[in-house]
Design a protein around this motif. Structure first.
Motif, mmCIF file in Angstrom:
data_model
loop_
_atom_site.group_PDB
_atom_site.id
_atom_site.type_symbol
_atom_site.label_atom_id
_atom_site.label_comp_id
_atom_site.label_asym_id
_atom_site.label_seq_id
_atom_site.Cartn_x
_atom_site.Cartn_y
_atom_site.Cartn_z
ATOM 1 N N TYR A 171 0.821 -1.206 0.000
ATOM 2 C CA TYR A 171 0.000 0.000 0.000
ATOM 3 C C TYR A 171 0.863 1.267 0.000
ATOM 4 C CZ TYR A 171 -4.793 1.684 0.442
ATOM 5 O OH TYR A 171 -6.028 2.235 0.202
ATOM 6 N N GLY A 172 0.878 1.953 -1.128
ATOM 7 C CA GLY A 172 1.583 3.225 -1.227
ATOM 8 C C GLY A 172 3.088 3.119 -1.228
ATOM 9 N N LYS A 173 3.641 1.928 -1.482
ATOM 10 C CA LYS A 173 5.083 1.735 -1.435
ATOM 11 C C LYS A 173 5.757 1.854 -2.795
ATOM 12 C CE LYS A 173 6.082 0.807 2.923
ATOM 13 N NZ LYS A 173 7.109 1.534 3.696
ATOM 14 N N THR A 174 5.059 1.485 -3.851
ATOM 15 C CA THR A 174 5.705 1.396 -5.159
ATOM 16 C C THR A 174 5.624 2.685 -5.958
ATOM 17 O OG1 THR A 174 3.653 0.531 -6.130
ATOM 18 C CG2 THR A 174 5.244 -1.073 -5.299
ATOM 19 N N GLY A 175 4.689 3.554 -5.631
ATOM 20 C CA GLY A 175 4.532 4.796 -6.386
ATOM 21 C C GLY A 175 4.913 6.014 -5.558
ATOM 22 N N LYS A 176 5.170 7.110 -6.241
ATOM 23 C CA LYS A 176 5.476 8.366 -5.565
ATOM 24 C C LYS A 176 4.206 9.206 -5.496
ATOM 25 C CE LYS A 176 10.352 8.521 -6.942
ATOM 26 N NZ LYS A 176 11.396 9.314 -7.628
ATOM 27 N N PHE A 189 -1.855 -0.743 -8.688
ATOM 28 C CA PHE A 189 -2.632 -1.604 -9.579
ATOM 29 C C PHE A 189 -1.857 -1.990 -10.838
ATOM 30 C CE2 PHE A 189 -6.396 0.365 -7.406
ATOM 31 C CZ PHE A 189 -6.834 -0.816 -6.832
ATOM 32 N N SER A 190 -0.669 -1.450 -11.018
ATOM 33 C CA SER A 190 0.165 -1.858 -12.153
ATOM 34 C C SER A 190 0.745 -3.253 -11.942
ATOM 35 C CB SER A 190 1.298 -0.848 -12.365
ATOM 36 O OG SER A 190 2.121 -0.762 -11.206
ATOM 37 N N TYR A 191 0.657 -3.774 -10.716
ATOM 38 C CA TYR A 191 1.167 -5.112 -10.410
ATOM 39 C C TYR A 191 0.047 -6.138 -10.539
ATOM 40 C CZ TYR A 191 5.405 -2.905 -8.646
ATOM 41 O OH TYR A 191 6.561 -2.190 -8.541
ATOM 42 N N ARG A 266 -9.314 -1.655 -14.142
ATOM 43 C CA ARG A 266 -8.948 -1.850 -15.552
ATOM 44 C C ARG A 266 -8.507 -0.559 -16.218
ATOM 45 N NH1 ARG A 266 -13.114 -5.234 -19.015
ATOM 46 N NH2 ARG A 266 -11.378 -4.880 -20.466
ATOM 47 N N HIS A 267 -9.071 0.570 -15.805
ATOM 48 C CA HIS A 267 -8.813 1.836 -16.492
ATOM 49 C C HIS A 267 -8.082 2.852 -15.620
ATOM 50 C CE1 HIS A 267 -11.385 0.725 -19.916
ATOM 51 N NE2 HIS A 267 -12.193 0.183 -19.016
ATOM 52 N N VAL A 268 -7.487 2.398 -14.527
ATOM 53 C CA VAL A 268 -6.847 3.330 -13.603
ATOM 54 C C VAL A 268 -5.645 4.019 -14.235
ATOM 55 C CG1 VAL A 268 -5.272 1.654 -12.563
ATOM 56 C CG2 VAL A 268 -6.108 3.576 -11.204
ATOM 57 N N GLY A 269 -5.052 3.397 -15.254
ATOM 58 C CA GLY A 269 -3.891 3.994 -15.906
ATOM 59 C C GLY A 269 -4.240 4.878 -17.085
ATOM 60 N N ASP A 270 -5.519 5.028 -17.400
ATOM 61 C CA ASP A 270 -5.929 5.836 -18.553
ATOM 62 C C ASP A 270 -5.861 7.325 -18.221
ATOM 63 O OD1 ASP A 270 -6.375 3.401 -19.645
ATOM 64 O OD2 ASP A 270 -8.569 3.522 -19.617
ATOM 65 N N LYS A 271 -6.047 8.134 -19.265
ATOM 66 C CA LYS A 271 -6.008 9.577 -19.097
ATOM 67 C C LYS A 271 -7.191 10.093 -18.275
ATOM 68 C CE LYS A 271 -3.536 10.454 -23.420
ATOM 69 N NZ LYS A 271 -3.571 11.137 -24.743
ATOM 70 N N GLN A 272 -8.274 9.302 -18.224
ATOM 71 C CA GLN A 272 -9.448 9.730 -17.473
ATOM 72 C C GLN A 272 -9.356 9.358 -15.997
ATOM 73 O OE1 GLN A 272 -12.998 7.619 -18.601
ATOM 74 N NE2 GLN A 272 -11.900 5.735 -19.043
ATOM 75 N N TYR A 273 -8.144 9.055 -15.515
ATOM 76 C CA TYR A 273 -7.982 8.648 -14.114
ATOM 77 C C TYR A 273 -8.498 9.704 -13.150
ATOM 78 C CZ TYR A 273 -5.938 8.146 -9.572
ATOM 79 O OH TYR A 273 -5.790 8.088 -8.213
ATOM 80 N N ALA A 274 -8.284 10.972 -13.466
ATOM 81 C CA ALA A 274 -8.706 12.044 -12.561
ATOM 82 C C ALA A 274 -10.187 11.927 -12.222
ATOM 83 C CB ALA A 274 -8.407 13.403 -13.186
ATOM 84 N N GLN A 275 -11.006 11.643 -13.234
ATOM 85 C CA GLN A 275 -12.440 11.489 -13.018
ATOM 86 C C GLN A 275 -12.735 10.210 -12.239
ATOM 87 O OE1 GLN A 275 -14.663 11.519 -16.644
ATOM 88 N NE2 GLN A 275 -16.640 11.223 -15.642
ATOM 89 N N LEU A 276 -12.047 9.121 -12.571
ATOM 90 C CA LEU A 276 -12.281 7.848 -11.906
ATOM 91 C C LEU A 276 -11.889 7.903 -10.434
ATOM 92 C CD1 LEU A 276 -11.026 5.275 -14.584
ATOM 93 C CD2 LEU A 276 -13.377 5.890 -14.026
#
Length: 315
Positions: A171-176, A189-191, A266-276
């Motif tokens: 939780y919160g370890k792999t990303g900045k 979620f990239s893993y 499924r779509h957390v990495g898309d450009k619409q992440y801000a809305q999601l």
């Protein structure tokens, strides 16, 4: 263009993209912030009132009853979650987190722990009611108070053992993440393992919920067929409304979040992440409404008219 220039440009584009995403998230928060604040204020006040009132009622109930033990644990998990609600409200009002990244993770995880344990306790209560309905058991009780305490301690121990390693490792370890932002741990979620674990939890809850709904419908139909005259004049039917209430809490508070979470992962990495990301917070806030269950149970436990009882039990 040299390789070093290309790397520099990519970093600048990434920083620009992150800045744009942060601005969009702030924009969406500005739109949905009143909804989030209203939901959590109602949850905090209603949940606290319900938990306090239920504690007084539990003192008069049979301490050996499994249902009583489960209700006590439900009060505990609701209370622990309600303690974190003021911090969520502060963040949604100020749009700035000042309590540190570790506490942010703790508050963020607490809403998921609350949802999972509340679902477990609801399911136990419903299964006990099924055993009594089909006359497999007249009553379900512990032999001694120590057994009730030991069982509750075992459940909480398993919950802590399950949650703490997840919080420490993933939780919160792999990303900045920004120190002033909270509740946005989406990069994990990239893993594949994280995705698989989330999909498994979603599948288990949806399948169990469908089974509980089907079983409850079967029990109601069978009960109505066996009763004569007005069903409202029979205590058995009125008792089943509490089971319907718990099923409704699961269906309307927990399932929408899990269905949306499939799309979110499924779509957390898309450009619409801000809305999601903002929609994910809204669906999570809906799960918090389950804290009002004790408040409604206290209300429906009073001697009120049948039409009102029906309306409250089916919320």
């Amino acid at each position: 263009m040299t390789t070093e220039d290309s790397r520099t440009m990519n970093k600048e584009n990434g920083a620009l993209s992150n800045a744009t995403s942060a601005q969009l998230i702030d924009c969406y928060y500005a739109i949905w912030r009143p909804v989030l604040i209203t939901i959590y204020i109602v949850v905090f006040i209603g949940g606290a009132c319900g938990a306090i009132r239920m504690l007084f009622l539990l003192m008069k109930m049979n301490k050996l009853s499994v249902t009583t033990t489960v209700t006590i644990n439900l009060v505990v998990i609701h209370s622990l979650f309600l303690v974190t609600v003021p911090f969520r409200l502060y963040y949604y009002i100020k749009i700035q987190w000042i309590f540190g990244s570790y506490f942010c993770k703790l508050v963020s995880i607490m809403i998921h722990l609350h949802m999972d344990l509340a679902f477990l306790f609801y399911m136990i209560v419903l299964l006990i009611r099924c055993l009594i309905f089909f006359q497999w058991k007249d009553k379900v009780e512990f032999y001694r108070n120590l057994h009730a305490v030991a069982t509750s301690a075992a459940v909480w121990f398993l919950a802590v053992v399950t949650v703490v390693p997840v919080m420490s490792i993933w939780y919160g370890k792999t990303g900045k993440y920004e120190e002033t932002k909270c509740f946005a741990f989406h990069k994990e979620f990239s893993y594949g393992a994280v995705k698989a674990l989330n999909y498994a939890l979603i599948g288990v809850m949806v399948i169990l919920t469908c089974a509980l709904v089907g079983l409850q419908v079967f029990m109601l139909v069978k009960l109505v067929r066996n009763l004569s005259g007005s069903v409202w004049s029979h205590q058995e039917f009125r008792a089943q409304l509490k089971s319907v209430f718990f099923v409704c809490v699961i269906v309307f508070c927990f399932i929408p979040h899990h269905i949306f979470r499939i799309y979110y992962i499924r779509h957390v990495g898309d450009k619409q992440y801000a809305q999601l990301a903002v929609f994910n917070e809204v669906f999570l806030s809906i799960t918090a409404i389950s804290c009002l269950d004790l408040f409604f149970l206290v209300i429906t436990g009073r001697k009120i008219r049948m039409p009102n009882l029906m309306a409250l039990s089916c919320c």
